[in-house]
Design a protein around this motif. Structure first.
Motif, PDB file in Angstrom:
ATOM      1  N   ASN A 111       0.837  -1.213   0.000  1.00 28.76           N
ATOM      2  CA  ASN A 111       0.000   0.000   0.000  1.00 28.76           C
ATOM      3  C   ASN A 111       0.865   1.253   0.000  1.00 28.76           C
ATOM      4  O   ASN A 111       0.836   2.047   0.952  1.00 28.76           O
ATOM      5  N   PRO A 112       1.648   1.475  -1.037  1.00 24.95           N
ATOM      6  CA  PRO A 112       2.560   2.630  -1.054  1.00 24.95           C
ATOM      7  C   PRO A 112       1.848   3.969  -0.972  1.00 24.95           C
ATOM      8  O   PRO A 112       2.421   4.957  -0.503  1.00 24.95           O
ATOM      9  N   GLU A 113       0.582   4.006  -1.384  1.00 24.68           N
ATOM     10  CA  GLU A 113      -0.160   5.260  -1.419  1.00 24.68           C
ATOM     11  C   GLU A 113      -0.495   5.790  -0.033  1.00 24.68           C
ATOM     12  O   GLU A 113      -0.866   6.957   0.117  1.00 24.68           O
ATOM     13  N   THR A 114      -0.352   4.960   1.001  1.00 26.02           N
ATOM     14  CA  THR A 114      -0.763   5.381   2.342  1.00 26.02           C
ATOM     15  C   THR A 114       0.402   5.881   3.196  1.00 26.02           C
ATOM     16  O   THR A 114       0.201   6.247   4.350  1.00 26.02           O
ATOM     17  N   PHE A 115       1.608   5.907   2.631  1.00 26.77           N
ATOM     18  CA  PHE A 115       2.776   6.283   3.418  1.00 26.77           C
ATOM     19  C   PHE A 115       3.510   7.456   2.787  1.00 26.77           C
ATOM     20  O   PHE A 115       3.453   7.664   1.573  1.00 26.77           O
ATOM     21  N   GLY A 116       4.220   8.186   3.639  1.00 29.82           N
ATOM     22  CA  GLY A 116       5.021   9.303   3.164  1.00 29.82           C
ATOM     23  C   GLY A 116       6.435   8.892   2.838  1.00 29.82           C
ATOM     24  O   GLY A 116       7.348   9.720   2.851  1.00 29.82           O
ATOM     25  N   SER A 117       6.650   7.615   2.568  1.00 29.91           N
ATOM     26  CA  SER A 117       7.957   7.097   2.215  1.00 29.91           C
ATOM     27  C   SER A 117       7.761   6.122   1.060  1.00 29.91           C
ATOM     28  O   SER A 117       6.688   6.065   0.460  1.00 29.91           O
ATOM     29  N   SER A 118       8.805   5.362   0.721  1.00 27.57           N
ATOM     30  CA  SER A 118       8.686   4.427  -0.399  1.00 27.57           C
ATOM     31  C   SER A 118       9.476   3.155  -0.110  1.00 27.57           C
ATOM     32  O   SER A 118      10.421   3.147   0.693  1.00 27.57           O
ATOM     33  N   PHE A 119       9.082   2.085  -0.791  1.00 30.53           N
ATOM     34  CA  PHE A 119       9.802   0.824  -0.655  1.00 30.53           C
ATOM     35  C   PHE A 119      11.242   0.980  -1.125  1.00 30.53           C
ATOM     36  O   PHE A 119      12.174   0.480  -0.482  1.00 30.53           O
ATOM     37  N   GLY A 120      11.444   1.694  -2.226  1.00 27.75           N
ATOM     38  CA  GLY A 120      12.796   1.883  -2.745  1.00 27.75           C
ATOM     39  C   GLY A 120      13.716   2.554  -1.741  1.00 27.75           C
ATOM     40  O   GLY A 120      14.882   2.151  -1.581  1.00 27.75           O
ATOM     41  N   ARG A 121      13.196   3.553  -1.050  1.00 27.90           N
ATOM     42  CA  ARG A 121      14.012   4.282  -0.065  1.00 27.90           C
ATOM     43  C   ARG A 121      14.342   3.396   1.130  1.00 27.90           C
ATOM     44  O   ARG A 121      15.503   3.274   1.530  1.00 27.90           O
ATOM     45  N   GLU A 128      -2.432  11.459  10.339  1.00 23.12           N
ATOM     46  CA  GLU A 128      -2.720  11.846   8.964  1.00 23.12           C
ATOM     47  C   GLU A 128      -3.268  10.636   8.219  1.00 23.12           C
ATOM     48  O   GLU A 128      -2.809   9.515   8.428  1.00 23.12           O
ATOM     49  N   VAL A 129      -4.226  10.883   7.339  1.00 17.42           N
ATOM     50  CA  VAL A 129      -4.806   9.801   6.558  1.00 17.42           C
ATOM     51  C   VAL A 129      -5.142  10.344   5.167  1.00 17.42           C
ATOM     52  O   VAL A 129      -5.481  11.516   5.013  1.00 17.42           O
ATOM     53  N   CYS A 130      -4.991   9.502   4.154  1.00 21.19           N
ATOM     54  CA  CYS A 130      -5.348   9.912   2.797  1.00 21.19           C
ATOM     55  C   CYS A 130      -6.843  10.207   2.723  1.00 21.19           C
ATOM     56  O   CYS A 130      -7.662   9.457   3.248  1.00 21.19           O
ATOM     57  N   LYS A 131      -7.184  11.296   2.056  1.00 20.26           N
ATOM     58  CA  LYS A 131      -8.583  11.714   1.978  1.00 20.26           C
ATOM     59  C   LYS A 131      -9.491  10.668   1.354  1.00 20.26           C
ATOM     60  O   LYS A 131     -10.671  10.583   1.687  1.00 20.26           O
ATOM     61  N   ASP A 132      -8.937   9.879   0.418  1.00 20.93           N
ATOM     62  CA  ASP A 132      -9.778   8.894  -0.261  1.00 20.93           C
ATOM     63  C   ASP A 132      -9.761   7.528   0.414  1.00 20.93           C
ATOM     64  O   ASP A 132     -10.360   6.573  -0.079  1.00 20.93           O
ATOM     65  N   ASN A 133      -9.092   7.424   1.568  1.00 16.61           N
ATOM     66  CA  ASN A 133      -9.056   6.154   2.310  1.00 16.61           C
ATOM     67  C   ASN A 133     -10.249   6.120   3.264  1.00 16.61           C
ATOM     68  O   ASN A 133     -10.120   6.327   4.470  1.00 16.61           O
TER      69      ASN A 133
END
Length: 204
Positions: free
Chosen positions: A34-44, A164-169
């Motif tokens: 669920n990369p869209e729910t975090f302020g980071s990334s798997f790559g990082r 914090e939560v994504c508006k569309d979640n």
């Protein structure tokens, strides 16, 4: 009596190598799922060294919770972290983005602000109460915490818990709403943050 599917524990400090490994594993799974729910990334974060993971889990001003599958000792199925006021006060940039009414109350010494971060539940364990159990344990930690500033001033401040939560979640927003969190006025924000919703509740 039916054995519960999971149990929630705080990761002890210092964390064991097993706890650190389990945290890193579920964090990377969350970022890839669920990369869209975090302020980071798997790559990082997949490039983090063992020392970085150790420091993250062993931060004394942060409590990490693990939901552990009872049938398989050690398998994490969910996680959530509580950031204490002492840690947030060091992050002046993060505080500037608080909902203005909460930042004003904190600056006036009326509240201690905590944050819930890194909430994630494995897809196989969603809608089974894992998320709600993690939130309830986090709120108990907040209730029992006494900040350094409160102790110095010998006062009992209100405790405000932010997230914090994504508006569309909609699923997450509904879950937090049932736990007593409400949406907050955000003030002026940068364009890249327009999809983020602040939610908060007071803990006595």
């Amino acid at each position: 009596m039916t054995t519960p599917l999971f149990r929630v524990i705080p990761v002890p400090l210092p964390a064991s190598p097993e706890h650190i490994s389990s945290y890193a594993s579920i964090r990377l799974t969350a970022l890839s799922t669920n990369p869209e729910t975090f302020g980071s990334s798997f790559g990082r974060e997949s490039a983090f060294t063992p020392e970085i993971w150790r420091l993250r889990v062993n931060t004394k001003e942060r409590t990490t919770l693990a939901a552990i599958k009872n049938a398989t000792e050690g398998q994490w199925v969910g996680t959530l972290s509580v950031l204490w006021p002492e840690l947030l006060l060091k992050d002046s940039k993060g505080r500037l983005s608080y909902p203005p009414q909460i930042k004003e109350a904190e600056d006036s010494g009326l509240v201690d602000v905590f944050m819930l971060v890194g909430m994630w539940v494995h897809p196989d364990y969603r809608k089974l109460g894992v998320g709600r159990a993690l939130i309830e344990h986090a709120l108990e930690i907040v209730k029992s915490h006494s900040s350094e500033e409160s102790e110095k001033e010998n006062v009992e401040r209100r405790r405000t818990v932010l997230l914090e939560v994504c508006k569309d979640n909609e699923t997450a927003i509904k879950l937090y709403g049932k736990a007593g969190f409400s949406k907050q006025h955000r003030g002026e924000v940068e364009d890249e943050n327009t999809e983020i919703e602040w939610m908060a509740r007071t803990v006595n």
